[in-house]
Design an enzyme around this catalytic site. Structure first.
Site, short mmCIF file in Angstrom:
data_model
loop_
_atom_site.label_atom_id
_atom_site.label_comp_id
_atom_site.label_asym_id
_atom_site.label_seq_id
_atom_site.Cartn_x
_atom_site.Cartn_y
_atom_site.Cartn_z
N TYR A 125 0.82 -1.20 0.00
CA TYR A 125 0.00 0.00 0.00
C TYR A 125 0.86 1.26 0.00
O TYR A 125 0.42 2.31 -0.47
CB TYR A 125 -0.90 0.03 1.25
N LYS A 162 3.29 -15.41 2.64
CA LYS A 162 3.44 -16.15 1.38
C LYS A 162 4.94 -16.42 1.23
O LYS A 162 5.58 -15.97 0.27
CB LYS A 162 2.86 -15.30 0.23
N ASP A 186 -2.83 -18.28 0.93
CA ASP A 186 -3.85 -18.96 0.11
C ASP A 186 -4.51 -20.07 0.92
O ASP A 186 -5.74 -20.25 0.89
CB ASP A 186 -3.26 -19.49 -1.21
N ASP A 233 -6.20 -7.04 4.41
CA ASP A 233 -7.34 -6.40 3.75
C ASP A 233 -8.26 -7.47 3.17
O ASP A 233 -9.47 -7.47 3.38
CB ASP A 233 -6.82 -5.47 2.64
N ASP A 289 -12.13 -9.14 4.81
CA ASP A 289 -13.43 -9.14 4.12
C ASP A 289 -14.01 -10.55 4.12
O ASP A 289 -15.20 -10.75 4.36
CB ASP A 289 -13.28 -8.68 2.65
C1 IPM Z 1 -10.30 -1.32 4.16
C2 IPM Z 1 -10.54 -0.73 2.80
C3 IPM Z 1 -9.38 0.19 2.45
C4 IPM Z 1 -8.12 -0.65 2.44
C5 IPM Z 1 -9.54 0.95 1.13
C6 IPM Z 1 -10.80 1.78 1.12
C7 IPM Z 1 -8.34 1.78 0.81
O1 IPM Z 1 -10.73 -1.74 1.87
O2 IPM Z 1 -10.20 -0.53 5.13
O3 IPM Z 1 -10.21 -2.53 4.26
O4 IPM Z 1 -7.82 -1.32 1.44
O5 IPM Z 1 -7.41 -0.65 3.45
MG MG Z 2 -10.78 -3.70 2.69
#
Ligand code: IPM
Ligand code: MG
Length: 360
Positions: A142, A191, A223, A247, A251
């Site tokens: 990032y 990884k 993975d 990240d 999710d």
């Molecule tokens: C998160 C989001 C952010 C990230 C984006 C919006 C930049 O997906 O907080 O997980 O990737 O960190």
């Molecule tokens: Mg995210």
């Protein structure tokens, strides 16, 4: 107590969900005799439109000078075509880096009331889902160099992933400390079969383990981890991983608990001034319709009380109120299901149901 909270409503559903969280904080302030002063901060698309910059310096300073920061969400299709350094998300990345909040804590916990909202089989959910992802937040790909150039007549894009030992060690420590306070199991995800940065990651984690003999450390390739999270989530207590893996995995982890709309997060560095935000995005498709789930943001405000203001009792009162509102059958669209006694409510009604259940 008197606290100054920088408030970033942001884009899309951001303003709606943040307003509900602020009303919850007001109720807590009233019941417990605190004063919360809110300082407005523009960040993301709204700041691009107003100031031509996703995070003007003055706005960053407001955050750094506050006792903590509450954020809704940023981004939206409207700003898809602006250059990378000007995107709304860049404001968020600059905020995280500017505040030095390297440790992002993302819980994945199933609410018993929502167990049937999980896309996983009942037999898997029944074994329990209760783990935390500790994500490194201000390093890695990032924050490496990003560039797109033309080489031999075609575009070539580059993103660089770098970690030094110190960056790995400080997040590793948070991983071990978090595990110590919980089930004493830490899974380091990387990884290392492909990446140098991951091999260094693994080495530093094992070096640190000597300082934490009570914690059982395991290594897992990212993975495989993605697979294990859906196959057997009960095996995890604390996962520690680098920025981009965290990240993606967070999710995935949120989804198995029912809805990403339920998950709060805290980001902390070396001071008590933290950044608190739900882990979902700005959902422009449902913005302004009063149908978003405010719970992730409300629980983020609870985390702020607990971790930055040392108000554990107040935080518990909010969490309990969320649980009671779910018991009462209130559901926003994302967690709505067929069933008796469930009431579909909008964002503001859910906020109100939670507020009404906050008791001292
Ligand atoms: C998160 C989001 C952010 C990230 C984006 C919006 C930049 O997906 O907080 O997980 O990737 O960190
Ligand atoms: Mg995210």
């Amino acid at each position: 107590m008197n606290k100054n909270i920088a408030v970033i409503r942001g884009d899309g559903i951001g303003p709606e969900i943040v307003n509900e969280a602020l009303k919850v904080l007001d109720k807590v302030a009233e019941l417990y005799g605190h004063t919360f002063n809110y300082v407005d901060v523009d960040m993301g698309g709204v700041a691009i439109d107003k100031w031509g910059d996703p995070l003007p310096q003055e706005m960053l300073e407001r955050c750094v000078n506050s006792d903590s920061v509450l954020l809704g969400a940023v981004g939206g299709n409207k700003w898809n075509d602006v250059p990378g350094y000007m995107r709304p998300e860049k404001g968020l990345l600059r905020l995280r880096a500017g505040m030095g909040v390297y440790s992002n804590n993302r819980p994945a916990k199933i609410w018993p009331q929502l167990a049937s909202a999980s896309p996983l089989k009942e037999s898997i959910v029944q074994k329990g889902i209760d783990f935390i992802i500790v994500r490194e937040l201000i390093g890695g790909i990032y924050f490496g160099e990003h560039k797109t150039e033309t080489v031999d007549g075609q575009s070539v894009a580059t993103d660089i992933l770098t970690y030094n030992e110190e960056e790995i060690e400080r997040i590793g420590r948070i991983g071990f400390e978090t595990a110590l306070k919980r089930g004493k199991k830490l899974c380091s995800v990387e990884k290392s079969n492909v990446l140098d940065s991951s091999r260094l990651w693994k080495k530093v984690m094992h070096r640190l383990q000597e300082e934490y003999p009570e914690v059982e450390l395991s290594d897992m390739l990212v993975d495989n981890c993605a697979m294990q999270i859906v196959k057997n989530p009960a095996q995890f207590d604390v996962i520690v991983t680098e920025n981009m893996f965290g990240d993606i995995l967070s999710d995935e982890a949120s989804m198995i608990t029912g809805s990403i709309g339920m998950i709060p997060s805290s980001s902390l560095g070396n001071s008590s001034c933290g950044l608190y935000e739900p882990i979902h995005g700005s959902a422009p498709d449902i913005a302004g319709k009063d149908i978003a789930n405010p719970i992730g943001t409300i629980l983020s405000a609870a985390m702020m009380l607990k971790y930055s203001f040392d108000m554990a009792e107040e935080a518990d009162a909010i969490e309990k109120a969320v649980s009671v509102a779910l018991d009462q059958g209130f559901r926003t669209a994302d967690i709505m299901q067929e069933g008796d006694n469930l009431t579909l409510v909008g964002c503001s009604e859910m906020g109100k149901a939670i507020r009404n259940n906050i008791k001292r």
